[in-house]
Design a protein around this motif. Structure first.
Motif, PDB file in Angstrom:
ATOM      1  N   LYS A 154      -3.131  -0.148  -5.386  1.00  0.00           N
ATOM      2  CA  LYS A 154      -3.956   0.049  -3.952  1.00  0.00           C
ATOM      3  C   LYS A 154      -4.658  -1.233  -3.871  1.00  0.00           C
ATOM      4  O   LYS A 154      -5.607  -1.512  -4.592  1.00  0.00           O
ATOM      5  CB  LYS A 154      -4.645   1.256  -3.849  1.00  0.00           C
ATOM      6  CG  LYS A 154      -4.306   2.017  -2.512  1.00  0.00           C
ATOM      7  CD  LYS A 154      -5.028   3.331  -2.532  1.00  0.00           C
ATOM      8  CE  LYS A 154      -5.605   3.453  -1.012  1.00  0.00           C
ATOM      9  NZ  LYS A 154      -6.320   4.531  -0.899  1.00  0.00           N
ATOM     10  N   ASP A 174       1.436   6.731  -0.837  1.00  0.00           N
ATOM     11  CA  ASP A 174       0.567   5.870  -1.512  1.00  0.00           C
ATOM     12  C   ASP A 174       1.251   5.210  -2.714  1.00  0.00           C
ATOM     13  O   ASP A 174       1.572   5.840  -3.422  1.00  0.00           O
ATOM     14  CB  ASP A 174      -0.749   6.261  -2.064  1.00  0.00           C
ATOM     15  CG  ASP A 174      -1.822   6.635  -1.006  1.00  0.00           C
ATOM     16  OD1 ASP A 174      -2.849   7.318  -1.311  1.00  0.00           O
ATOM     17  OD2 ASP A 174      -1.519   6.304   0.190  1.00  0.00           O
ATOM     18  N   ASP A 206      -1.491  15.992  -0.473  1.00  0.00           N
ATOM     19  CA  ASP A 206      -2.378  15.227  -1.198  1.00  0.00           C
ATOM     20  C   ASP A 206      -2.590  15.886  -2.476  1.00  0.00           C
ATOM     21  O   ASP A 206      -1.676  16.716  -2.893  1.00  0.00           O
ATOM     22  CB  ASP A 206      -3.571  14.861  -0.603  1.00  0.00           C
ATOM     23  CG  ASP A 206      -4.619  16.217  -0.386  1.00  0.00           C
ATOM     24  OD1 ASP A 206      -4.401  17.187  -1.122  1.00  0.00           O
ATOM     25  OD2 ASP A 206      -5.417  16.351   0.608  1.00  0.00           O
ATOM     26  N   THR A 260      -7.443  -3.111  -1.556  1.00  0.00           N
ATOM     27  CA  THR A 260      -8.392  -2.642  -0.451  1.00  0.00           C
ATOM     28  C   THR A 260      -9.229  -4.101   0.043  1.00  0.00           C
ATOM     29  O   THR A 260      -8.858  -4.797  -0.727  1.00  0.00           O
ATOM     30  CB  THR A 260      -9.325  -1.516  -0.892  1.00  0.00           C
ATOM     31  OG1 THR A 260     -10.048  -1.946  -2.086  1.00  0.00           O
ATOM     32  CG2 THR A 260      -8.685  -0.268  -1.149  1.00  0.00           C
ATOM     33  N   SER A 290     -11.139   2.324   6.492  1.00  0.00           N
ATOM     34  CA  SER A 290     -10.723   3.813   6.152  1.00  0.00           C
ATOM     35  C   SER A 290     -12.067   4.214   6.015  1.00  0.00           C
ATOM     36  O   SER A 290     -13.396   3.580   5.903  1.00  0.00           O
ATOM     37  CB  SER A 290      -9.961   4.080   4.725  1.00  0.00           C
ATOM     38  OG  SER A 290     -10.893   3.471   3.693  1.00  0.00           O
ATOM     39  N   GLN A 327       0.846  -1.317  -0.089  1.00  0.00           N
ATOM     40  CA  GLN A 327       0.053   0.140   0.113  1.00  0.00           C
ATOM     41  C   GLN A 327       0.924   1.242  -0.013  1.00  0.00           C
ATOM     42  O   GLN A 327       0.454   2.312  -0.676  1.00  0.00           O
ATOM     43  CB  GLN A 327      -0.870  -0.083   1.194  1.00  0.00           C
ATOM     44  CG  GLN A 327      -2.011   1.038   1.219  1.00  0.00           C
ATOM     45  CD  GLN A 327      -2.858   0.892   2.429  1.00  0.00           C
ATOM     46  OE1 GLN A 327      -2.728   0.207   3.237  1.00  0.00           O
ATOM     47  NE2 GLN A 327      -3.845   1.951   2.258  1.00  0.00           N
ATOM     48  N   TYR A 328       2.017   1.256   0.739  1.00  0.00           N
ATOM     49  CA  TYR A 328       2.687   2.378   0.923  1.00  0.00           C
ATOM     50  C   TYR A 328       4.245   2.204   0.584  1.00  0.00           C
ATOM     51  O   TYR A 328       4.683   1.225   0.852  1.00  0.00           O
ATOM     52  CB  TYR A 328       2.768   3.021   2.164  1.00  0.00           C
ATOM     53  CG  TYR A 328       1.444   3.477   2.690  1.00  0.00           C
ATOM     54  CD1 TYR A 328       0.958   4.600   2.256  1.00  0.00           C
ATOM     55  CD2 TYR A 328       0.640   2.824   3.434  1.00  0.00           C
ATOM     56  CE1 TYR A 328      -0.321   5.219   2.622  1.00  0.00           C
ATOM     57  CE2 TYR A 328      -0.652   3.157   3.922  1.00  0.00           C
ATOM     58  CZ  TYR A 328      -1.166   4.542   3.565  1.00  0.00           C
ATOM     59  OH  TYR A 328      -2.372   4.800   3.940  1.00  0.00           O
ATOM     60  N   GLY A 362      -1.095  10.729  -4.893  1.00  0.00           N
ATOM     61  CA  GLY A 362      -2.071  10.212  -4.005  1.00  0.00           C
ATOM     62  C   GLY A 362      -1.653  10.838  -2.677  1.00  0.00           C
ATOM     63  O   GLY A 362      -1.189  11.983  -2.812  1.00  0.00           O
ATOM     64  N   ASN A 363      -1.945  10.325  -1.526  1.00  0.00           N
ATOM     65  CA  ASN A 363      -1.587  11.058  -0.225  1.00  0.00           C
ATOM     66  C   ASN A 363      -0.011  10.540   0.026  1.00  0.00           C
ATOM     67  O   ASN A 363       0.754   9.779  -0.424  1.00  0.00           O
ATOM     68  CB  ASN A 363      -2.427  10.255   1.074  1.00  0.00           C
ATOM     69  CG  ASN A 363      -3.518  10.806   0.976  1.00  0.00           C
ATOM     70  OD1 ASN A 363      -4.014  12.024   0.779  1.00  0.00           O
ATOM     71  ND2 ASN A 363      -4.436   9.660   1.295  1.00  0.00           N
ATOM     72  N   GLU A 364       0.633  11.758   0.438  1.00  0.00           N
ATOM     73  CA  GLU A 364       1.942  11.649   0.785  1.00  0.00           C
ATOM     74  C   GLU A 364       2.257  12.118   2.120  1.00  0.00           C
ATOM     75  O   GLU A 364       2.094  13.603   2.482  1.00  0.00           O
ATOM     76  CB  GLU A 364       3.048  12.502  -0.216  1.00  0.00           C
ATOM     77  CG  GLU A 364       4.594  12.418   0.189  1.00  0.00           C
ATOM     78  CD  GLU A 364       5.389  12.865  -0.978  1.00  0.00           C
ATOM     79  OE1 GLU A 364       4.960  12.304  -2.148  1.00  0.00           O
ATOM     80  OE2 GLU A 364       6.591  13.668  -0.886  1.00  0.00           O
TER      81      GLU A 364
END
Ligand SMILES: [Zn+2]
Lengths: 216, 198
Positions: free
Chosen positions: A202, A198, A176, A204, B153, A128-129, A149-151
Motif C-alpha cells: 500500500k 487492497d 473487511d 500512501t 482517506s 493499491q487495488y 484488508g478491504n474487499e
C-alpha cells in the motif's frame, strides 16, 4: 434494483474524482443502474461546483487569454477526430467495464482455484487495488474465510448468500478484516462477482498515488 | 460573498449559452476572465505546479468551447458543469493514449444525464438553496476540502491534522449528514412547488 450500496464516503470520493482505477470503475458500474446512488453522487458534484465557486481566485499569466484564443483558432482548423466507441463484448455488463473485458462472461479465460471457484484478473489493477472476477459454481460454497484488508464486491450475474444476507445483480458489498463469512452461490446459476481488494503493498501519501495525474 | 459568487454562476450560464448559440468569442473571453482564475486555484489545490495548472485550465476552456452546446442551463448550473469538466480533465491529464488505464469517459460515460432529475435539482439549487458548502462549519469544510482536492482517506487526514481518527470520521459523517438533509429538504420543497403548480 440493488439492495446494497456503496457508502457515502465512497460516493463523495467518486464525485471528487479521487477513487483509484479499479474502485472508481466499480462505483461507476453500480451507479449506472442505481438511481438512488446516482442522485447522491450528483449532489456531491453540486458540492464540487460550490467548492470551485468559493475558491480564492489565482491570477493567470498575462498572456493566458491570448494564448487560449489562438489555441482556439488552431483547434477550429483541425477538428478533433471523433473517438470510436469501444466494442460491446457483452451487453449484460455495465458500460464502465466493457472496454476492459476481452470476451463475454462465459468465454473469459477463467483460471481455476478449485472446482467450485474460478477467477479472471482484470487489467485495471493498480498498486493499491487488485481487480478480478470470481465465478462461483451454482450451489457451491466457499470455505469460511476472512480478509486481509478491504474487499469490495459487486454481483455481476447470479446471486450468493452468506450469514448476513443475500446478494443479487448490482449489489455492492464491503467486507473487511472483521468479516468472517462463507459465501454460497444460489442453486439456479453460476454467480459472477467483480471484486476489488487492497493489494498487499500500500502506497500512501500524495506522491505515492497512482491516480495523481501531475506526476509525469 | 455567497451572493456575489452565485451571480457569477448565472453570468456564466448566459455566457456558455451565447458560446453555444453563436460561437461568440467575446462571450468566451468574458467566461475565461470569470472562470479561469478559480479553475487555476482548483488545479493548484489539487497539487499541480503553475504550468501544469494553466495547461489544465486551458484544456478545460477549449472543452467548454467545443461542448458548450451540451450545456443545458435548465439541467445544471454552470459551476457544476465546469467542475465536472475540470475534474475529468485532471484525471485524464498525462494518461492520454494509455488505453489500459481508466479514463474519465469510463467513469462518467457521456450522454447519460437523467433529465427529469436534473431539472428538479436545477430548480432547487437555483431558487431554494444557497450553497451547501457555506452551511458547513469550518472544521467540517476543511475535511471535505481534503477529500475533494487531495483524495485523502480518513486516516491520512487524521494524521495530518493530528486528531484522533474517530474525530475525523464523526466530522465527515456530520458534514455528509447535513448535506444529505439539505438535499432531502430540497426534494420536499420541490414536491410542494409541484403540487401548487399543477
Ligand atoms: Zn446504490
Amino acid at each position: 434494483m440493488a439492495n446494497y450500496h456503496p457508502n457515502h464516503e465512497l460516493l463523495m470520493q467518486f464525485a471528487a474524482g479521487q477513487l483509484s482505477n479499479a474502485l472508481g470503475i466499480m462505483v461507476a458500474c453500480h451507479i449506472e443502474n442505481c438511481e438512488e446512488c446516482r442522485a447522491v453522487t450528483q449532489n456531491y458534484e453540486h458540492l464540487g461546483g460550490d467548492i470551485l465557486e468559493s475558491l480564492e481566485t489565482i491570477e493567470l499569466s498575462p498572456d493566458f487569454i491570448s494564448r487560449t484564443l489562438s489555441k482556439l483558432a488552431e483547434d477550429a482548423k483541425s477538428p478533433e477526430p471523433a473517438s470510436a466507441a469501444p466494442p460491446v463484448v457483452d451487453a449484460r455488463l455495465p458500460k464502465p467495464l466493457q472496454r476492459f473485458l476481452p470476451n463475454t462472461l462465459e468465454s473469459l479465460p477463467w483460471s481455476g482455484i478449485s472446482s467450485s471457484i474460478q477467477q479472471f484478473d482484470l487489467t485495471i489493477s493498480d498498486r493499491q487495488y487488485t481487480a478480478r472476477f470470481y465465478k462461483i459454481k451454482a450451489g457451491k460454497e466457499l470455505p469460511q474465510h476472512t480478509h486481509k484488508g478491504n474487499e469490495y464486491t459487486m454481483v455481476m450475474d447470479g446471486a450468493f448468500s452468506d450469514e448476513s444476507g443475500s446478494y443479487h445483480k448490482g449489489d455492492f458489498i464491503l467486507a473487511d478484516t472483521s468479516t468472517h463469512h462463507q459465501p454460497k452461490a444460489h442453486a439456479d446459476c453460476d454467480c459472477i462477482c467483480f471484486a476489488v481488494m487492497d493489494a498487499p503493498l500500500k502506497f500512501t501519501g500524495f506522491w505515492g498515488r497512482m491516480l495523481n495525474p501531475f506526476m509525469r | 460573498m455567497t451572493q456575489v459568487a452565485s451571480e457569477t454562476s448565472f453570468q456564466m450560464d448566459d455566457l456558455i449559452v451565447r458560446i453555444a448559440e453563436t460561437q461568440d468569442q467575446q462571450a468566451f473571453s468574458e467566461l475565461v476572465e470569470l472562470a479561469a482564475p478559480r479553475m487555476k486555484a482548483y488545479a493548484i489545490r489539487c497539487g499541480a505546479g503553475v504550468d501544469d495548472a494553466e495547461e489544465l485550465v486551458q484544456e478545460c476552456l477549449l472543452t467548454v468551447w467545443r461542448k458548450a452546446h451540451q450545456f443545458n442551463p435548465k439541467a445544471a448550473r454552470s459551476t457544476t458543469w465546469l467542475y465536472t469538466i475540470i475534474r475529468n480533465r485532471r484525471i485524464d491529464m498525462g494518461r492520454k493514449n494509455k488505453l489500459d488505464i481508466v479514463q474519465s469517459d469510463d467513469l462518467w460515460p457521456e450522454g447519460e444525464t437523467d433529465l427529469l432529475e436534473d431539472d428538479v435539482e436545477r430548480d432547487l439549487t437555483g431558487k431554494l438553496v444557497r450553497t451547501l458548502l457555506h452551511s458547513l462549519p469550518d472544521e467540517q469544510r476543511q475535511i471535505v476540502f481534503k477529500v475533494y482536492f487531495e483524495g485523502k482517506s480518513h486516516s491520512e487526514i487524521a494524521g495530518e491534522l493530528d486528531l484522533p481518527l474517530g474525530t475525523i470520521k464523526s466530522r465527515l459523517r456530520l458534514a455528509m449528514k447535513k448535506l444529505d438533509t439539505l438535499a432531502k429538504e430540497q426534494v420536499s420543497w420541490l414536491t410542494i412547488i409541484l403540487i401548487m403548480n399543477f
